[in-house]
Design an enzyme around this catalytic site. Structure first.
Site, PDB file in Angstrom:
ATOM      1  N   ALA A  66       0.957  -1.134  -0.004  1.00  0.00           N
ATOM      2  CA  ALA A  66       0.022   0.134   0.142  1.00  0.00           C
ATOM      3  C   ALA A  66       0.975   1.137   0.121  1.00  0.00           C
ATOM      4  CB  ALA A  66      -0.763  -0.260   1.222  1.00  0.00           C
ATOM      5  N   GLY A 109       0.533  -4.809   0.667  1.00  0.00           N
ATOM      6  CA  GLY A 109      -0.639  -4.780  -0.171  1.00  0.00           C
ATOM      7  C   GLY A 109      -0.181  -5.726  -1.515  1.00  0.00           C
ATOM      8  N   GLU A 112      -0.836  -9.044  -0.706  1.00  0.00           N
ATOM      9  CA  GLU A 112      -2.162  -9.342  -0.483  1.00  0.00           C
ATOM     10  C   GLU A 112      -2.870  -9.359  -1.867  1.00  0.00           C
ATOM     11  OE1 GLU A 112      -2.177  -6.253   2.309  1.00  0.00           O
ATOM     12  OE2 GLU A 112      -2.778  -7.692   4.007  1.00  0.00           O
ATOM     13  N   GLU A 132       4.518  -4.819   7.182  1.00  0.00           N
ATOM     14  CA  GLU A 132       3.749  -3.942   7.588  1.00  0.00           C
ATOM     15  C   GLU A 132       4.060  -3.734   9.347  1.00  0.00           C
ATOM     16  OE1 GLU A 132       2.478  -6.395   5.918  1.00  0.00           O
ATOM     17  OE2 GLU A 132       0.822  -5.631   4.662  1.00  0.00           O
TER      18      GLU A 132
HETATM   19  N1  CAA Z   1       4.569   3.179  -0.642  1.00  0.00           N
HETATM   20  C1  CAA Z   1       4.956   4.502  -1.182  1.00  0.00           C
HETATM   21  N2  CAA Z   1       6.114   4.639  -1.875  1.00  0.00           N
HETATM   22  C2  CAA Z   1       6.833   3.401  -2.065  1.00  0.00           C
HETATM   23  C3  CAA Z   1       6.460   2.172  -1.372  1.00  0.00           C
HETATM   24  C4  CAA Z   1       5.263   1.956  -0.577  1.00  0.00           C
HETATM   25  N3  CAA Z   1       4.915   0.820  -0.191  1.00  0.00           N
HETATM   26  N4  CAA Z   1       7.496   1.265  -1.743  1.00  0.00           N
HETATM   27  C5  CAA Z   1       8.441   1.845  -2.478  1.00  0.00           C
HETATM   28  N5  CAA Z   1       8.189   3.256  -2.770  1.00  0.00           N
HETATM   29  C6  CAA Z   1       8.831   4.225  -3.312  1.00  0.00           C
HETATM   30  C7  CAA Z   1      10.088   4.499  -2.252  1.00  0.00           C
HETATM   31  O1  CAA Z   1       9.645   5.500  -1.363  1.00  0.00           O
HETATM   32  C8  CAA Z   1      11.162   5.181  -3.542  1.00  0.00           C
HETATM   33  O2  CAA Z   1      10.519   6.629  -4.009  1.00  0.00           O
HETATM   34  P1  CAA Z   1      11.378   7.951  -3.879  1.00  0.00           P
HETATM   35  O3  CAA Z   1      12.472   7.568  -5.062  1.00  0.00           O
HETATM   36  O4  CAA Z   1      10.608   8.970  -4.166  1.00  0.00           O
HETATM   37  O5  CAA Z   1      12.175   7.928  -2.523  1.00  0.00           O
HETATM   38  C9  CAA Z   1      10.543   4.218  -4.769  1.00  0.00           C
HETATM   39  O6  CAA Z   1       9.397   3.568  -4.678  1.00  0.00           O
HETATM   40  C10 CAA Z   1      11.773   3.296  -4.650  1.00  0.00           C
HETATM   41  O7  CAA Z   1      11.908   2.623  -3.619  1.00  0.00           O
HETATM   42  P2  CAA Z   1      13.393   2.258  -2.822  1.00  0.00           P
HETATM   43  O8  CAA Z   1      14.242   3.570  -3.238  1.00  0.00           O
HETATM   44  O9  CAA Z   1      12.903   2.014  -1.336  1.00  0.00           O
HETATM   45  O10 CAA Z   1      13.945   1.022  -3.712  1.00  0.00           O
HETATM   46  P3  CAA Z   1      14.748  -0.037  -3.004  1.00  0.00           P
HETATM   47  O11 CAA Z   1      15.005  -0.984  -4.143  1.00  0.00           O
HETATM   48  O12 CAA Z   1      15.875   0.530  -2.247  1.00  0.00           O
HETATM   49  O13 CAA Z   1      13.729  -0.933  -1.828  1.00  0.00           O
HETATM   50  C11 CAA Z   1      11.845  -2.058  -1.208  1.00  0.00           C
HETATM   51  C12 CAA Z   1      12.778  -1.838  -2.265  1.00  0.00           C
HETATM   52  C13 CAA Z   1      12.534  -3.069  -0.373  1.00  0.00           C
HETATM   53  C14 CAA Z   1      10.421  -2.728  -1.701  1.00  0.00           C
HETATM   54  C15 CAA Z   1      11.731  -0.950  -0.513  1.00  0.00           C
HETATM   55  O14 CAA Z   1      10.957   0.415  -1.373  1.00  0.00           O
HETATM   56  C16 CAA Z   1      10.266  -0.891   0.508  1.00  0.00           C
HETATM   57  O15 CAA Z   1      10.751  -1.555   1.575  1.00  0.00           O
HETATM   58  N6  CAA Z   1       9.167  -0.663   0.312  1.00  0.00           N
HETATM   59  C17 CAA Z   1       8.025  -0.486   1.383  1.00  0.00           C
HETATM   60  C18 CAA Z   1       7.546  -1.857   1.571  1.00  0.00           C
HETATM   61  C19 CAA Z   1       6.503  -2.082   2.492  1.00  0.00           C
HETATM   62  O16 CAA Z   1       6.585  -1.648   3.668  1.00  0.00           O
HETATM   63  N7  CAA Z   1       5.228  -2.448   2.112  1.00  0.00           N
HETATM   64  C20 CAA Z   1       4.308  -2.506   2.975  1.00  0.00           C
HETATM   65  C21 CAA Z   1       3.446  -1.174   2.805  1.00  0.00           C
HETATM   66  S1  CAA Z   1       2.206  -1.080   4.055  1.00  0.00           S
HETATM   67  C22 CAA Z   1       0.981  -2.045   3.397  1.00  0.00           C
HETATM   68  O17 CAA Z   1       0.958  -2.451   2.532  1.00  0.00           O
HETATM   69  C23 CAA Z   1      -0.301  -2.341   4.364  1.00  0.00           C
HETATM   70  C24 CAA Z   1      -1.347  -3.281   3.998  1.00  0.00           C
HETATM   71  O18 CAA Z   1      -1.557  -4.153   4.337  1.00  0.00           O
HETATM   72  C25 CAA Z   1      -2.268  -3.163   2.713  1.00  0.00           C
END
Ligand code: CAA
Length: 258
Positions: A66, A109, A112, A132
């Site tokens: 998400a 998400g 999911e 999460e």
């Molecule tokens: N939401 C918003 N933006 C996201 C995102 C997310 N879930 N995941 C990645 N992005 C964005 C980053 O912020 C980044 O944007 P900027 O360039 O503007 O900073 C861009 O995508 C590229 O990401 P990274 O620079 O972080 O890329 P990476 O290769 O270094 O890492 C990753 C990849 C491990 C997937 C890392 O991006 C990450 O950990 N993302 C979040 C994963 C996460 O926590 N997901 C759960 C979200 S909560 C949820 O999903 C609730 C639910 O149950 C529905």
């Protein structure tokens, strides 16, 4: 034709394809993208010319979860009043078989959404997880329920409490994914599976999907009863007469999807 900004929608024969397309955010599921995926899936579902729906992302990410940036400023009241994520229930109500083709990250998400599909085909590069907990929240689009049903309590607890990622091989071994294929053949293999499903009698695929899903919702006795009555009901289908006649006559069936 509906204009979409966060997804690309295409068709190939009887297969509808939804490609998540927010590359700068690794296909993070914001509200706009969610609405588009649901609208596109419902439009395909309403089209008798479509017999399977593929959901995919990019090579690097199916979806990284998400959209954290969109959620950050929201309050409890915002979440409750909008019933955040409830719209995804409509994706699960789609009767046409759905296949997730996952390459790269399927986190939160993203994992999911893949689990809401009927089949999950993974590239060997796929990484699954429910991170999460690292954000101080828990899964919100069914992760704690569908992951547990798919892989059992032990691994679901491990993934959901530590937030760690699981590679494609572990995901297949755990029963989360149907198949693992080399990354460069993911779409080809998925389209082959989807085309095969779409060649079957559409109403037969509807009730087959319903019967399998019933296994997750009911007791064995009720499920078997539901299956048997539904099996009986397939005898009303013209496609059933055609399928059996084609077998006896040693030819390919020509299903009319009715
Ligand atoms: N939401 C918003 N933006 C996201 C995102 C997310 N879930 N995941 C990645 N992005 C964005 C980053 O912020 C980044 O944007 P900027 O360039 O503007 O900073 C861009 O995508 C590229 O990401 P990274 O620079 O972080 O890329 P990476 O290769 O270094 O890492 C990753 C990849 C491990 C997937 C890392 O991006 C990450 O950990 N993302 C979040 C994963 C996460 O926590 N997901 C759960 C979200 S909560 C949820 O999903 C609730 C639910 O149950 C529905």
């Amino acid at each position: 034709e509906q204009a979409y900004e966060n997804i690309i929608v295409t068709t190939e024969g009887r297969v509808g394809v939804i490609t998540l397309n927010r590359p700068k955010a690794l296909n993070a599921l914001n509200d706009a993208l969610m609405r588009e995926v649901v609208a596109a899936a419902e439009a395909f579902d309403a089209d008798r010319g479509i017999g399977a729906i593929v959901v995919t992302g990019s090579e690097r990410a199916f979806a990284a979860g998400a959209d954290i940036k969109e959620m950050q400023a929201q309050s409890y009241q915002d979440m409750l009043l909008s019933d955040w994520f409830a719209l995804w229930d409509r994706f699960c109500d789609v009767r046409t078989p759905t296949i997730a083709a996952v390459s790269g990250y399927a986190l939160g998400g993203g994992c999911e959404l893949a689990m809401m599909c009927d089949m999950l085909i993974a590239a060997d590069s796929a990484k699954f997880g429910q991170p999460e907990i690292t954000l101080g929240v828990i899964p919100g689009i069914g992760g704690s329920q569908r992951l547990t049903r798919a892989v059992g309590k032990a691994k679901a607890m491990d993934l959901i409490l530590t937030g760690r990622q699981m590679d494609a091989e572990e995901a297949e071994r755990s029963g989360l994914v149907s198949r693992v294929v080399p990354a460069d053949t993911l779409l080809k293999e998925t389209m082959e599976a989807a085309t095969k499903i779409a060649s079957m009698s559409l109403p037969a695929t509807y009730v087959a999907k319903e019967a399998v899903n019933a296994a997750l919702e009911t007791t064995l006795a009720e499920g078997v009863r539901f299956e048997r009555r539904t099996f009986h009901a397939t005898f009303a289908l013209e496609d059933r007469s055609e399928g059996m006649a084609a077998f006896i006559e040693k030819r390919k069936p020509e299903f009319k999807h009715n």
